[in-house]
Scaffold this motif. Structure first.
Motif, mmCIF file in Angstrom:
data_model
loop_
_atom_site.group_PDB
_atom_site.id
_atom_site.type_symbol
_atom_site.label_atom_id
_atom_site.label_comp_id
_atom_site.label_asym_id
_atom_site.label_seq_id
_atom_site.Cartn_x
_atom_site.Cartn_y
_atom_site.Cartn_z
ATOM 1 N N GLN A 203 0.872 -1.169 0.000
ATOM 2 C CA GLN A 203 0.000 0.000 0.000
ATOM 3 C C GLN A 203 0.911 1.222 0.000
ATOM 4 O O GLN A 203 1.558 1.522 1.011
ATOM 5 N N CYS A 204 1.011 1.904 -1.133
ATOM 6 C CA CYS A 204 1.975 2.999 -1.287
ATOM 7 C C CYS A 204 1.279 4.263 -1.760
ATOM 8 O O CYS A 204 0.601 4.254 -2.794
ATOM 9 N N SER A 205 1.469 5.376 -1.027
ATOM 10 C CA SER A 205 0.925 6.668 -1.447
ATOM 11 C C SER A 205 2.032 7.664 -1.766
ATOM 12 O O SER A 205 1.773 8.852 -1.942
ATOM 13 N N PHE A 206 3.268 7.180 -1.832
ATOM 14 C CA PHE A 206 4.392 8.023 -2.226
ATOM 15 C C PHE A 206 4.713 7.751 -3.689
ATOM 16 O O PHE A 206 4.737 6.596 -4.117
ATOM 17 N N GLY A 207 4.965 8.801 -4.458
ATOM 18 C CA GLY A 207 5.135 8.592 -5.891
ATOM 19 C C GLY A 207 6.432 9.082 -6.476
ATOM 20 O O GLY A 207 6.550 9.155 -7.700
ATOM 21 N N GLY A 208 7.427 9.415 -5.666
ATOM 22 C CA GLY A 208 8.646 10.010 -6.199
ATOM 23 C C GLY A 208 9.817 9.066 -6.282
ATOM 24 O O GLY A 208 9.680 7.844 -6.232
ATOM 25 N N ALA A 209 11.003 9.665 -6.413
ATOM 26 C CA ALA A 209 12.257 8.898 -6.408
ATOM 27 C C ALA A 209 12.703 8.709 -4.960
ATOM 28 O O ALA A 209 12.502 9.584 -4.117
ATOM 29 N N ILE A 210 13.321 7.568 -4.674
ATOM 30 C CA ILE A 210 13.671 7.230 -3.297
ATOM 31 C C ILE A 210 15.157 7.010 -3.097
ATOM 32 O O ILE A 210 15.643 7.027 -1.971
ATOM 33 N N SER A 211 15.923 6.820 -4.172
ATOM 34 C CA SER A 211 17.359 6.642 -4.002
ATOM 35 C C SER A 211 18.113 7.223 -5.185
ATOM 36 O O SER A 211 17.558 7.392 -6.270
ATOM 37 N N ALA A 212 19.387 7.516 -4.941
ATOM 38 C CA ALA A 212 20.188 8.223 -5.932
ATOM 39 C C ALA A 212 21.119 7.315 -6.721
ATOM 40 O O ALA A 212 21.674 7.738 -7.727
ATOM 41 N N ARG A 213 21.309 6.083 -6.274
ATOM 42 C CA ARG A 213 22.218 5.164 -6.967
ATOM 43 C C ARG A 213 21.921 3.744 -6.520
ATOM 44 O O ARG A 213 21.230 3.528 -5.514
ATOM 45 N N CYS A 214 22.437 2.776 -7.268
ATOM 46 C CA CYS A 214 22.152 1.371 -6.957
ATOM 47 C C CYS A 214 22.659 0.967 -5.578
ATOM 48 O O CYS A 214 22.027 0.152 -4.896
ATOM 49 N N LEU A 215 23.803 1.523 -5.149
ATOM 50 C CA LEU A 215 24.315 1.167 -3.824
ATOM 51 C C LEU A 215 23.350 1.605 -2.728
ATOM 52 O O LEU A 215 23.151 0.887 -1.747
ATOM 53 N N GLU A 216 22.756 2.783 -2.887
ATOM 54 C CA GLU A 216 21.766 3.223 -1.908
ATOM 55 C C GLU A 216 20.536 2.328 -1.970
ATOM 56 O O GLU A 216 19.978 1.933 -0.931
ATOM 57 N N THR A 217 20.113 1.986 -3.181
ATOM 58 C CA THR A 217 18.960 1.098 -3.344
ATOM 59 C C THR A 217 19.191 -0.231 -2.644
ATOM 60 O O THR A 217 18.300 -0.766 -1.971
ATOM 61 N N SER A 218 20.385 -0.784 -2.781
ATOM 62 C CA SER A 218 20.656 -2.079 -2.145
ATOM 63 C C SER A 218 20.692 -1.957 -0.633
ATOM 64 O O SER A 218 20.411 -2.934 0.077
ATOM 65 N N SER A 219 21.010 -0.765 -0.115
ATOM 66 C CA SER A 219 20.943 -0.564 1.337
ATOM 67 C C SER A 219 19.497 -0.569 1.814
ATOM 68 O O SER A 219 19.177 -1.154 2.859
ATOM 69 N N ILE A 220 18.609 0.090 1.058
ATOM 70 C CA ILE A 220 17.181 0.016 1.390
ATOM 71 C C ILE A 220 16.714 -1.437 1.309
ATOM 72 O O ILE A 220 15.973 -1.919 2.176
ATOM 73 N N ASP A 221 17.151 -2.128 0.262
ATOM 74 C CA ASP A 221 16.775 -3.540 0.118
ATOM 75 C C ASP A 221 17.209 -4.363 1.317
ATOM 76 O O ASP A 221 16.468 -5.252 1.764
ATOM 77 N N ARG A 222 18.394 -4.104 1.836
ATOM 78 C CA ARG A 222 18.851 -4.875 3.001
ATOM 79 C C ARG A 222 17.879 -4.723 4.160
ATOM 80 O O ARG A 222 17.565 -5.702 4.858
ATOM 81 N N VAL A 223 17.378 -3.502 4.367
ATOM 82 C CA VAL A 223 16.426 -3.281 5.453
ATOM 83 C C VAL A 223 15.098 -3.966 5.147
ATOM 84 O O VAL A 223 14.562 -4.718 5.975
ATOM 85 N N VAL A 224 14.567 -3.738 3.952
ATOM 86 C CA VAL A 224 13.243 -4.278 3.623
ATOM 87 C C VAL A 224 13.262 -5.802 3.626
ATOM 88 O O VAL A 224 12.339 -6.447 4.155
ATOM 89 N N TYR A 225 14.286 -6.410 3.051
ATOM 90 C CA TYR A 225 14.332 -7.874 3.046
ATOM 91 C C TYR A 225 14.456 -8.433 4.458
ATOM 92 O O TYR A 225 13.837 -9.458 4.780
ATOM 93 N N ASN A 226 15.230 -7.798 5.320
ATOM 94 C CA ASN A 226 15.284 -8.270 6.708
ATOM 95 C C ASN A 226 13.911 -8.179 7.364
ATOM 96 O O ASN A 226 13.471 -9.114 8.045
ATOM 97 N N TYR A 227 13.211 -7.069 7.150
ATOM 98 C CA TYR A 227 11.885 -6.910 7.740
ATOM 99 C C TYR A 227 10.893 -7.940 7.177
ATOM 100 O O TYR A 227 10.153 -8.581 7.928
ATOM 101 N N VAL A 228 10.864 -8.050 5.856
ATOM 102 C CA VAL A 228 9.870 -8.947 5.248
ATOM 103 C C VAL A 228 10.203 -10.402 5.548
ATOM 104 O O VAL A 228 9.302 -11.210 5.834
ATOM 105 N N ASN A 229 11.473 -10.774 5.499
ATOM 106 C CA ASN A 229 11.826 -12.160 5.820
ATOM 107 C C ASN A 229 11.414 -12.520 7.240
ATOM 108 O O ASN A 229 10.919 -13.632 7.491
ATOM 109 N N ASN A 230 11.587 -11.590 8.173
ATOM 110 C CA ASN A 230 11.125 -11.836 9.543
ATOM 111 C C ASN A 230 9.609 -11.946 9.587
ATOM 112 O O ASN A 230 9.048 -12.822 10.274
ATOM 113 N N ALA A 231 8.927 -11.059 8.867
ATOM 114 C CA ALA A 231 7.460 -11.094 8.857
ATOM 115 C C ALA A 231 6.947 -12.410 8.286
ATOM 116 O O ALA A 231 5.976 -12.992 8.800
ATOM 117 N N VAL A 232 7.581 -12.892 7.219
ATOM 118 C CA VAL A 232 7.169 -14.162 6.605
ATOM 119 C C VAL A 232 7.340 -15.312 7.596
ATOM 120 O O VAL A 232 6.497 -16.220 7.671
#
Length: 339
Positions: free
Chosen positions: A196-225
């Motif tokens: 459920q997303c109501s934000f529509g913009g850009a969230i990261s400036a480069r792939c390395l930053e994106t992978s840092s967000i991914d590290r957080v989200v995957y840890n959260y979702v893997n725990n939730a699963v």
């Protein structure tokens, strides 16, 4: 999308300043391959080649997909051999006397991250053979995990790592498209993920930053699963003040997990200090606190948790974990230093 529940706004302060004068670039967590023993370097190479080969295969066929070949590759990578290798990662290096916490942190997210989702989603092809949606989700998870590995291991693929460091805006749809409709295998059966997303913009400036967000989200979702009662996880993403976004992962939990959190943990902020876990290592949420603290230029992961930049809470039978990330404005890639 439905209105964001008031509860999600009340989880933490809605004004959380950054102390950085320049945007977090995602670097700073590198562990050179030379710090691993030879057996672990071999495992790392096998895992990376296996995972990275999937998005490479898709890239070659994306205009005319050959789903039979794609499924065959996913089944081959998703088989037991890669999982067994990944589960042994780090053992030889630690047995040789390595005590560097950076190695333990990297090993945790390489064993988990997108690899956990890839293998769990690949398992569902046994139930739904030929399902093209599942195959695409496997490609996404593999792509993400390869990026996480290049973030943590700068010399595993130096040429592509250099490209990851270049400025390249990533819109929020990079995250929403892969997570919405994701299905993976949990301990008690399939678990679906909705966004459920109501934000529509850009969230990261480069792939390395994106992978840092991914590290957080995957840890959260893997725990939730792992702990989702009812087989569903929801990821909420919504804007706050001054370019801040809040990400919340929500799942129902069983009574025994609620009891564990209430009786053994108490203050759920303690989960982000590491060492408190139920069947895991406790390293994953500590990694998340370190990344978020670094993103906002805070003095420590403990400060990030104390001030609400990330955290966890329960309400009734639901469990919530959250973190914040600054939106990216390509024409203003600097922060005003906050309090």
């Amino acid at each position: 999308m439905p209105a964001v529940p008031d509860l999600l706004y009340k989880l933490a302060p809605t004004a959380l300043p950054s102390r950085r004068s320049e945007r977090f670039d995602g670097a700073g967590y590198e562990v050179p391959l030379a710090r691993f023993t030879s057996p672990d370097r071999e495992i790392l190479d096998h895992v990376y080649q296996g995972v990275n080969g999937l998005p490479l295969l898709w890239q070659r066929m994306r205009h005319a997909p050959e789903y039979i070949a794609l499924e065959a590759y996913i089944r081959r990578v998703g088989g037991g051999a890669l999982l067994a290798e990944a589960s042994r990662l780090g053992e030889a290096t630690l047995a040789a006397g390595a005590t560097d916490p950076a190695i333990r942190k990297a090993v945790h997210d390489i064993r988990g991250g997108g690899l956990t989702v890839l293998l769990g989603t690949a398992d569902l092809l046994d139930i739904l053979p030929g399902d093209r949606g599942l195959m695409r989700k496997c490609v996404d998870a593999a792509r993400d995990h390869a990026k996480i590995m290049r973030n943590l291991l700068p010399d595993i693929d130096p040429e592509v790592r250099a490209a990851d460091e270049a400025t390249k805006a990533h819109g929020i749809d990079h995250f929403t498209s892969k997570w919405d409709g994701m299905a993976t295998r949990g301990p008690h059966g399939p678990v679906s993920v909705g966004v459920q997303c109501s934000f529509g913009g850009a969230i990261s400036a480069r792939c390395l930053e994106t992978s840092s967000i991914d590290r957080v989200v995957y840890n959260y979702v893997n725990n939730a699963v792992r702990f989702a009662a009812g087989g569903a996880v929801t990821v909420w993403i919504f804007p706050l003040h001054d370019g801040l976004t809040r990400w919340v992962v929500q799942n129902a939990i069983a009574a025994e997990q609620a009891a564990f959190l209430g009786e053994r943990v108490g203050d759920l902020g303690r989960l982000f200090a590491g060492g408190i876990t139920r069947g895991g290592t406790g390293v994953g949420l500590a990694n998340c606190a370190e990344i978020v603290a670094d993103c906002f230029g805070l003095s420590s992961p403990a400060e990030a948790v104390k001030r609400g930049y990330l955290g966890a809470a329960t309400e009734g039978s639901d469990y919530y974990t959250w973190f914040h990330w600054p939106a990216y404005a390509p024409d203003a890639d600097r922060f005003a230093v906050g309090a």
